[in-house]
Design an enzyme around this catalytic site. Structure first.
Site, PDB file in Angstrom:
ATOM      1  CD  GLU A 189      74.337  57.970  97.487  1.00 13.93           C
ATOM      2  OE1 GLU A 189      74.509  58.562  98.570  1.00 13.93           O
ATOM      3  OE2 GLU A 189      75.163  57.986  96.552  1.00 13.93           O
ATOM      4  CD  GLU A 206      75.086  60.418  93.139  1.00 14.08           C
ATOM      5  OE1 GLU A 206      73.847  60.501  93.168  1.00 14.08           O
ATOM      6  OE2 GLU A 206      75.819  60.742  94.104  1.00 14.08           O
TER       7      GLU A 206
END
Ligand code: IDC
Length: 471
Positions: A297, A389
């Site tokens: 991320e 995710e």
């Protein structure tokens, strides 16, 4: 000896005369091309070229063509390695279709970007020889805004494990394709941080994931900071490799997640990423079940920085493992930029310069709702996406399960055949965990009594039959 030399001389003369009097081997002496736009949208299109070799068999072929409109660009291709220089596109044979026999055809496809209409290419050549066959193919008169779903003609459900059926994966257009070049969706679970929850990944829990959950994949979340990889590179590399083997033994794909989070700039970990991926890619190159996720991320950094990171890490992977799919995290915690006031257009306009890649999108259902779904629904027609995710709860990983939002998300992902991994296959004391706290101290991962609300919801979604096409 004299007689032998004379005989050899005669043979040699005979051979060279024969060579002069027969046509050159290995030259394409004719070809035909069919070009079809399969879908188009504002700013882009998807097209296919079928090239039929009408000459002698060729090995290691190259197809070239020119765009009439300077704004047209190949963004991502499949069926060949595509590159563009000026307005000329070159498609070089892939490993599996290097030889094109007389009369045989190869299919090359790609997603393109464009500034206006999408005129057909001109000057198709196979190994330098002009293809004088038809270049026409049907073009939809009313461009659909979303490509039609490509469901296979009803095949009987395939038997076997996900990896057994699908084999080596590759990116095809905006989809992930199996060994039959057909789009598939992988549905599975992510581990929690391996530095904290390794006890949850053992024979019993992985058996349950493969057999009861019928999961297609296991994502291995290897944090880099927070007591992760940086504290023990060799130890964490071997934890990941063990999980790759355990997934392989059960016919599941393994997604190797280089779990960068804080700091958000992936280049902070560039040297570590190169070391790690050089090692895992070399070690797992011959396996068919590995997918690489090079940064979890990114946040607080521009897309240009992430792209530059990707373009430095991907070649390291390709050098060792040339055919594996690689997934690139996106801006704003892998929100395609949305959580930092941008959107997918920054990627569409400036894609990573590499083939066989996908882009990550993450969501937490209680925090990210309709406005995010609108972007994903639109981006799914332009970029190959993988939800590497997501959580059923809030972005903190905790709080209540938002069933309505989770269901809306999973229905959307199913419609577009976007693969996903749920956070987390663990017994962490937080709403996103699939198991109740304490489960990983025991051996029962199969009873419904060990599941949390999130775990029960995900198990019910993931364990439905896959419809993997086999031809
Ligand atoms: C969370 C874990 C939590 C842990 C924290 C540490 O659930 O137990 O303390 O990380 O950093 C992400 C991240 C993922 C987060 C998760 C939930 O990829 O690492 O896990 N999340 O906050 N992005 C959005 C949410």
């Amino acid at each position: 000896m004299k007689r032998l030399l004379a005989l050899l001389a005669t043979c040699a003369t005979g051979l060279s005369l024969a060579a002069l009097s027969t046509p050159q081997a290995a030259a394409a002496t004719g070809c035909k091309v069919d070009y079809t736009i399969t879908s188009q949208w504002q700013g882009g299109f998807q097209a296919g070229v079928k090239v039929t070799n009408l000459g002698d068999s060729v090995t290691g072929w190259k197809l070239t063509f020119d765009w009439p409109d300077a704004g047209q660009k190949v963004v991502q291709g499949w069926g060949a390695t595509l590159s563009q220089s000026g307005s000329t596109v070159t498609a070089s044979a892939a490993d599996w279709n290097r030889t094109l026999a007389t009369g045989a055809a190869a299919d090359v496809g790609f997603v393109g970007s464009s500034t206006g209409a999408n005129p057909k290419p001109t000057a198709f050549k196979l190994n330098g020889v002009a293809c004088t066959g038809s270049v026409e193919g049907p073009t939809p008169t009313n461009p659909p805004t979303t490509p039609p779903p490509t469901d296979p003609p009803t095949n009987p459900p395939a038997t076997g494990t996900p990896v057994g059926i699908n084999g080596q994966l590759r990116v095809c257009g905006v989809n992930l394709c199996n060994q039959y070049n057909r789009p598939i969706q992988l549905r599975g679970m992510s581990t929690h941080g391996l530095q904290w929850f390794s006890k949850c990944y053992n024979t019993a829990s992985l058996d349950a994931l493969a057999k009861d959950w019928k999961s297609d994949l296991l994502r291995t979340a290897m944090y880099v900071q927070e007591d992760g990889y940086e504290t023990d590179p060799a130890g964490f590399t071997s934890k990941v490799n063990n999980l790759v083997d355990m997934a392989e033994a059960r016919g599941m794909y393994a997604m190797i997640d280089f779990h960068t989070l804080t700091p958000g700039d992936p280049t902070h970990n560039l040297a570590r990423a190169k070391t790690f991926f050089a090692s895992v890619a070399a070690r797992n190159a011959d396996k068919k079940n590995v997918i690489y996720e090079i940064t979890n991320e990114p946040n607080g950094v521009s897309w240009a920085t992430i792209k530059s990171y990707a373009e430095q890490v991907i070649p390291v992977i390709r050098a060792a493992d040339p055919d594996a799919v690689v997934i690139v995290g996106t801006r704003g915690w892998s929100s395609l930029g949305v959580s930092e006031s941008s959107n997918e257009s920054e990627i569409v306009n400036n894609p990573v310069n590499a083939t066989n890649i996908m882009y990550a999108f993450h969501f937490y259902a209680a925090s990210h709702t309709d406005s995010y779904r609108t972007v994903v629904n639109r981006a799914a027609t332009q970029l190959p996406l993988f939800v590497t995710e997501f959580g059923t709860v809030s972005y903190t990983g905790g709080g209540a399960v938002d069933r309505a939002s989770t269901t809306a998300w999973l229905d959307l992902l199913d419609r577009h055949k976007i693969g996903y991994a749920n956070w987390t296959y663990s017994d962490a004391d937080e709403g996103s965990a699939a198991f109740k706290p304490g489960t990983c101290n025991g051996t029962d991962y199969s009873s419904s009594s060990v599941l949390t609300e999130s775990g029960a919801l995900l198990k019910s979604r993931i364990s439905t039959p896959d419809s993997f096409p086999t031809s």
